[in-house]
Design an enzyme around this catalytic site. Structure first.
Site, short mmCIF file in Angstrom:
data_model
loop_
_atom_site.label_atom_id
_atom_site.label_comp_id
_atom_site.label_asym_id
_atom_site.label_seq_id
_atom_site.Cartn_x
_atom_site.Cartn_y
_atom_site.Cartn_z
N LYS A 54 0.82 -1.17 0.17
CA LYS A 54 0.04 -0.04 -0.03
C LYS A 54 0.58 1.35 0.10
O LYS A 54 0.44 2.27 -0.75
CB LYS A 54 -0.97 -0.02 1.09
CG LYS A 54 -1.96 -1.09 1.13
CD LYS A 54 -2.82 -1.11 2.71
CE LYS A 54 -3.42 -2.33 2.49
NZ LYS A 54 -4.51 -2.50 3.97
N ALA A 86 -0.80 0.67 6.07
CA ALA A 86 -0.89 -0.11 7.29
C ALA A 86 -1.90 -1.06 6.93
O ALA A 86 -2.72 -1.14 5.85
CB ALA A 86 -1.55 0.78 8.42
N ASP A 87 -1.92 -2.41 7.59
CA ASP A 87 -2.87 -3.43 7.34
C ASP A 87 -3.16 -4.21 8.80
O ASP A 87 -1.87 -4.20 9.40
CB ASP A 87 -2.19 -4.23 6.30
CG ASP A 87 -3.42 -5.28 5.68
OD1 ASP A 87 -4.11 -5.03 4.75
OD2 ASP A 87 -3.34 -6.52 6.36
N THR A 88 -4.16 -4.60 8.61
CA THR A 88 -4.64 -5.38 10.16
C THR A 88 -5.10 -6.64 9.89
O THR A 88 -6.02 -6.75 8.83
CB THR A 88 -5.38 -4.47 11.10
OG1 THR A 88 -4.89 -3.32 11.29
CG2 THR A 88 -5.80 -5.20 12.44
N GLY A 123 0.63 -4.23 10.64
CA GLY A 123 1.72 -3.80 10.23
C GLY A 123 1.69 -2.38 9.72
O GLY A 123 0.78 -1.94 9.22
#
Length: 219
Positions: A54, A86-88, A123
């Site tokens: 991203k 960001a990624d969850t 992250g």
């Protein structure tokens, strides 16, 4: 607090936007339209991989533009741009639980979480762009990535409680089929780690990283 870079959030998440605003940061949102590709299977590696994708997509978009085309966003000769990806993900026994496809899948996820402990990983990847007089454009001058883990303990709940929660519609766009910042909070007994990480962004760690690199300074 002094902010020494222009911050770009490469995410349309309203929760991440609210958290950055809560921290007093000024930023713009540029949503990444990258087609996500996962080559990892370990949750903490997956969130880093996706956050980097991203971040890189938006960073590359800025690099391709001329300074004139982004002059309304930043004086590129004086400052830099910090792009955040960001990624969850939610993980149970190292298996990643994504967003449910339908109410049936949401029910299955929730009943699997009932009375158990699971992990939430977020992250964060950042790249810094600065103006280069030789190329008369933006170049990448710094980057960093990290992840944060929070353990979440769920209350035991029955199928009727799960169905009642699903009827609110909240689980349908949430990883793991619940949102701790919403109605789903009633299902959570306790957490170990950063609450904001479960919401979708480890704000305290992020601010520490910015401060250490002097992208923000305190007087």
């Amino acid at each position: 607090m002094n902010q020494n870079v222009v911050i770009i959030l490469a995410s349309g998440s309203p929760r991440r936007k609210d958290l950055l605003m809560q921290a007093g940061l000024e930023f713009e949102v540029v949503i990444s339209d990258v087609e996500e590709s996962v080559t990892k299977d370990i949750p903490e590696e997956v969130v880093i991989e996706l956050s980097e994708q991203k971040c890189r997509a938006v960073t590359d978009e800025f690099i391709r533009k001329t300074p004139k085309s982004i002059s309304d966003l930043i004086d590129v000769r004086k400052g830099g741009i910090l792009v955040i990806g960001a990624d969850t993900v939610v993980s149970m026994d190292k298996a990643i639980l994504g967003k449910p496809a339908d109410s049936k899948e949401a029910f299955k996820m929730l009943m699997n979480l009932s009375g158990k402990t699971h992990e939430v990983y977020t992250g964060v990847s950042c790249k810094i762009l600065q103006y280069n007089e030789y190329t008369e454009g933006l170049i990448e001058t710094d980057s960093f990535s990290f992840y944060s883990e929070t353990k979440v303990n769920m209350y035991p709940f029955n199928e009727y409680e799960a169905l009642d929660y699903i009827a609110t519609g909240e689980p349908m766009d949430k990883a793991g089929a619940y949102g701790i910042q919403g109605i789903g909070e009633r299902l959570v007994e306790s957490i170990s780690g950063d609450y904001n990480n479960v919401v979708g962004f480890p704000l305290s760690r992020f601010m520490k990283e910015l401060s250490e690199r002097e992208y923000i300074t305190y007087e």
